[in-house]
Write a protein that holds these residues in place. Structure first.
Motif, PDB file in Angstrom:
ATOM      1  N   THR A  57      -0.386  -8.137   4.229  1.00 23.32           N
ATOM      2  CA  THR A  57      -0.707  -8.323   2.822  1.00 23.32           C
ATOM      3  C   THR A  57      -1.967  -9.175   2.700  1.00 23.32           C
ATOM      4  OG1 THR A  57       0.692 -10.288   2.678  1.00 23.32           O
ATOM      5  CG2 THR A  57       1.707  -8.192   2.079  1.00 23.32           C
ATOM      6  N   THR A  58      -2.609  -9.067   1.557  1.00 25.89           N
ATOM      7  CA  THR A  58      -3.763  -9.903   1.278  1.00 25.89           C
ATOM      8  C   THR A  58      -3.743 -10.282  -0.190  1.00 25.89           C
ATOM      9  OG1 THR A  58      -6.166 -10.091   1.537  1.00 25.89           O
ATOM     10  CG2 THR A  58      -5.330  -7.982   0.754  1.00 25.89           C
ATOM     11  N   TYR A  59      -4.271 -11.465  -0.497  1.00 22.61           N
ATOM     12  CA  TYR A  59      -4.252 -11.995  -1.847  1.00 22.61           C
ATOM     13  C   TYR A  59      -5.613 -12.581  -2.222  1.00 22.61           C
ATOM     14  CZ  TYR A  59       0.850 -11.877  -1.465  1.00 22.61           C
ATOM     15  OH  TYR A  59       2.151 -11.470  -1.292  1.00 22.61           O
ATOM     16  N   ALA A  60      -5.912 -12.535  -3.505  1.00 23.21           N
ATOM     17  CA  ALA A  60      -7.062 -13.273  -4.003  1.00 23.21           C
ATOM     18  C   ALA A  60      -6.747 -14.762  -3.893  1.00 23.21           C
ATOM     19  CB  ALA A  60      -7.338 -12.908  -5.457  1.00 23.21           C
ATOM     20  N   ASP A  61      -7.751 -15.558  -3.632  1.00 25.50           N
ATOM     21  CA  ASP A  61      -7.532 -17.002  -3.496  1.00 25.50           C
ATOM     22  C   ASP A  61      -6.896 -17.587  -4.751  1.00 25.50           C
ATOM     23  OD1 ASP A  61     -10.563 -17.677  -1.566  1.00 25.50           O
ATOM     24  OD2 ASP A  61      -8.569 -17.016  -0.951  1.00 25.50           O
ATOM     25  N   SER A  62      -7.245 -17.040  -5.905  1.00 26.69           N
ATOM     26  CA  SER A  62      -6.778 -17.598  -7.173  1.00 26.69           C
ATOM     27  C   SER A  62      -5.280 -17.402  -7.397  1.00 26.69           C
ATOM     28  CB  SER A  62      -7.553 -16.968  -8.334  1.00 26.69           C
ATOM     29  OG  SER A  62      -7.390 -15.555  -8.340  1.00 26.69           O
ATOM     30  N   VAL A  63      -4.645 -16.507  -6.643  1.00 30.31           N
ATOM     31  CA  VAL A  63      -3.221 -16.245  -6.863  1.00 30.31           C
ATOM     32  C   VAL A  63      -2.359 -16.613  -5.662  1.00 30.31           C
ATOM     33  CG1 VAL A  63      -3.843 -14.379  -8.435  1.00 30.31           C
ATOM     34  CG2 VAL A  63      -3.186 -13.826  -6.079  1.00 30.31           C
ATOM     35  N   LYS A  64      -2.985 -17.026  -4.568  1.00 33.70           N
ATOM     36  CA  LYS A  64      -2.216 -17.382  -3.375  1.00 33.70           C
ATOM     37  C   LYS A  64      -1.230 -18.492  -3.690  1.00 33.70           C
ATOM     38  CE  LYS A  64      -5.500 -16.095   0.255  1.00 33.70           C
ATOM     39  NZ  LYS A  64      -6.455 -16.586   1.277  1.00 33.70           N
ATOM     40  N   GLY A  65       0.004 -18.305  -3.218  1.00 31.16           N
ATOM     41  CA  GLY A  65       1.049 -19.297  -3.465  1.00 31.16           C
ATOM     42  C   GLY A  65       1.764 -19.111  -4.783  1.00 31.16           C
ATOM     43  N   ARG A  66       1.237 -18.255  -5.653  1.00 32.78           N
ATOM     44  CA  ARG A  66       1.873 -18.016  -6.953  1.00 32.78           C
ATOM     45  C   ARG A  66       2.368 -16.576  -7.091  1.00 32.78           C
ATOM     46  NH1 ARG A  66      -1.004 -18.222 -11.470  1.00 32.78           N
ATOM     47  NH2 ARG A  66      -3.003 -17.658 -10.502  1.00 32.78           N
ATOM     48  N   PHE A  67       1.621 -15.634  -6.553  1.00 31.33           N
ATOM     49  CA  PHE A  67       1.980 -14.220  -6.661  1.00 31.33           C
ATOM     50  C   PHE A  67       2.474 -13.714  -5.307  1.00 31.33           C
ATOM     51  CE2 PHE A  67      -1.165 -12.985 -10.310  1.00 31.33           C
ATOM     52  CZ  PHE A  67      -0.649 -14.018 -11.079  1.00 31.33           C
ATOM     53  N   THR A  68       3.404 -12.774  -5.362  1.00 32.03           N
ATOM     54  CA  THR A  68       3.911 -12.148  -4.142  1.00 32.03           C
ATOM     55  C   THR A  68       3.946 -10.640  -4.335  1.00 32.03           C
ATOM     56  OG1 THR A  68       5.302 -14.063  -3.643  1.00 32.03           O
ATOM     57  CG2 THR A  68       5.814 -12.004  -2.510  1.00 32.03           C
ATOM     58  N   ILE A  69       3.347  -9.934  -3.396  1.00 28.47           N
ATOM     59  CA  ILE A  69       3.370  -8.478  -3.439  1.00 28.47           C
ATOM     60  C   ILE A  69       4.383  -7.958  -2.436  1.00 28.47           C
ATOM     61  CG2 ILE A  69       1.522  -8.181  -1.720  1.00 28.47           C
ATOM     62  CD1 ILE A  69       0.550  -5.784  -3.430  1.00 28.47           C
ATOM     63  N   SER A  70       5.065  -6.888  -2.820  1.00 30.99           N
ATOM     64  CA  SER A  70       6.023  -6.274  -1.915  1.00 30.99           C
ATOM     65  C   SER A  70       6.037  -4.766  -2.154  1.00 30.99           C
ATOM     66  CB  SER A  70       7.423  -6.867  -2.110  1.00 30.99           C
ATOM     67  OG  SER A  70       7.870  -6.657  -3.437  1.00 30.99           O
ATOM     68  N   ARG A  71       6.521  -4.040  -1.145  1.00 30.80           N
ATOM     69  CA  ARG A  71       6.578  -2.580  -1.245  1.00 30.80           C
ATOM     70  C   ARG A  71       7.945  -2.065  -0.879  1.00 30.80           C
ATOM     71  NH1 ARG A  71       1.719   0.106   2.113  1.00 30.80           N
ATOM     72  NH2 ARG A  71       3.064   1.939   1.863  1.00 30.80           N
ATOM     73  N   ASP A  72       8.328  -0.982  -1.545  1.00 34.26           N
ATOM     74  CA  ASP A  72       9.501  -0.218  -1.158  1.00 34.26           C
ATOM     75  C   ASP A  72       8.952   1.132  -0.707  1.00 34.26           C
ATOM     76  OD1 ASP A  72      11.704   1.464  -0.979  1.00 34.26           O
ATOM     77  OD2 ASP A  72      12.769   0.461  -2.602  1.00 34.26           O
ATOM     78  N   ASN A  73       8.787   1.306   0.598  1.00 34.97           N
ATOM     79  CA  ASN A  73       8.138   2.515   1.108  1.00 34.97           C
ATOM     80  C   ASN A  73       8.946   3.773   0.814  1.00 34.97           C
ATOM     81  OD1 ASN A  73       5.937   1.080   2.170  1.00 34.97           O
ATOM     82  ND2 ASN A  73       7.084   0.624   4.039  1.00 34.97           N
ATOM     83  N   ALA A  74      10.251   3.648   0.806  1.00 38.03           N
ATOM     84  CA  ALA A  74      11.101   4.818   0.535  1.00 38.03           C
ATOM     85  C   ALA A  74      10.893   5.338  -0.880  1.00 38.03           C
ATOM     86  CB  ALA A  74      12.555   4.467   0.760  1.00 38.03           C
TER      87      ALA A  74
END
Length: 120
Positions: A57-74
């Motif tokens: 995963t990768t994040y913009a510096d402005s959202v690191k520690g506040r936003f979380t991205i996740s995926r459901d591949n199925a």
């Protein structure tokens, strides 16, 4: 045809939380990456977070520690959990998917966008 549909945007108070969802549907062969961009009024579109192949995963510096991205591949679905939101997070959030359709070549597909407004 391949379509991306976003949900979860809206109005939230500073310090609050919001969860965005984006589902890709249609004749999909393989998905490489999914993620989120945002565009605030008068500003360029910027990458917020991306969920790449595997667990990367990768994040913009402005959202690191506040936003979380996740995926459901199925389900070909990507989520963006937004915590401790700030007024500067106000923007239209666009989901994207980097994928190969069953017929065609690998390219980026985009959702129509969902408005997130952070205000008291």
């Amino acid at each position: 045809q391949v379509q991306l549909v976003e949900s979860g945007g809206g109005l939230v108070q500073p310090g609050g939380s919001l969860r965005l969802s984006c589902a890709a549907s249609g004749p999909i062969f393989s998905v490489y990456g999914m993620g989120w961009y945002r565009q605030a009024p008068g500003k360029q579109r910027e990458l917020v977070a991306a969920a790449l192949s595997g667990e990367s995963t990768t994040y913009a510096d402005s959202v690191k520690g506040r936003f979380t991205i996740s995926r459901d591949n199925a389900k070909n679905t990507v989520y963006l959990q937004m915590n401790t939101v700030k007024p500067e997070d106000t923007a239209v959030y666009y989901c994207y998917a980097d994928l190969i359709p069953r017929i065609g070549i690998r390219r980026m597909y985009w959702g129509p966008g969902t408005q997130v407004t952070v205000s008291s």
